[in-house]
Write an enzyme that holds these catalytic residues in place. Structure first.
Site, PDB file in Angstrom:
ATOM      1  N   GLY A  30       3.654   7.932  -1.756  1.00 36.82           N
ATOM      2  CA  GLY A  30       2.864   7.732  -0.543  1.00 36.82           C
ATOM      3  C   GLY A  30       1.711   6.797  -0.829  1.00 36.82           C
ATOM      4  N   CYS A  31       0.561   7.121  -0.284  1.00 41.94           N
ATOM      5  CA  CYS A  31      -0.628   6.289  -0.426  1.00 41.94           C
ATOM      6  C   CYS A  31      -0.921   6.002  -1.896  1.00 41.94           C
ATOM      7  CB  CYS A  31      -1.820   7.004   0.206  1.00 41.94           C
ATOM      8  SG  CYS A  31      -3.413   6.287  -0.196  1.00 41.94           S
TER       9      CYS A  31
END
Length: 193
Positions: A30-31
């Site tokens: 993800g991020c």
């Protein structure tokens, strides 16, 4: 005679120190601000760079990748000292910082470009990654694992303003991280530690 022993011990010690091998792993959770921050805290990790892996566009920009049209995934390049942490241990630390059941993104970040992945560089890494996914499943916290195993092709470092974002912009980072739900999920699954 003592000088010779000292020299031999010194030579053995120096050769042992120089045998430490710096290795590199490519991971996506993800991020990349969050995965970079988390992995930099793992003992044995030397450096982490945010960037993009996979995809079909040379030198992609953040705007291109986040739009989902390049086929890249936000990822991190992790340099680690293999004498202090091995690949399996590194993967275990990584998997405990993501939601391995969500293959369509991570937390508030949705889409393929935010999906979790392990980019293996050889058959040994592929086998160790399969074993790590099996172990995390067998720990009993998750009923389904959706982390992608992808052959590594290329890594592009993200723009400078993304590097060490958590350190350079602590208020914005903490706000984003809290609002993403990542820490709440991790605490629910693994506890406060």
């Amino acid at each position: 005679m003592n000088r010779i022993k000292f020299l031999l011990i010194s030579m053995i010690t120096l050769s042992t120190i120089s045998m430490a091998e710096i290795k590199v792993a490519y991971l996506a959770g993800g991020c990349f601000w969050c995965t970079e921050s988390d992995m930099e805290k793992v003992p044995g990790v030397i450096n982490v760079i945010s960037g993009y892996s996979g995809g079909h566009v040379e030198n992609p920009t953040y705007d291109q990748v986040s739009s989902g049209v390049t086929g890249h995934i936000e990822s991190i390049e992790v340099k680690y000292d293999s004498d202090k942490i091995n690949y399996s241990q590194l993967l275990h630390s990584f998997l405990k910082g993501i939601d391995p059941t969500d293959g369509d993104g991570q937390f508030v970040d949705r889409g393929y470009q935010y999906s979790p992945a392990i980019f293996y560089q050889n058959i040994n890494e592929e086998n160790l990654a399969k074993e790590a996914l099996k172990q995390i499943y067998e720990e009993g916290h998750f009923t389904d694992i959706k982390v992608k195993l992808l052959p590594f092709t290329k890594f592009y470092a993200a723009e400078e303003y993304h590097q060490d974002y958590y350190y350079k912009n602590p208020i914005r980072y903490k706000y984003y991280r809290y609002r993403s739900g990542r820490d709440q999920f991790l605490e629910k699954v693994w506890g406060k530690n």
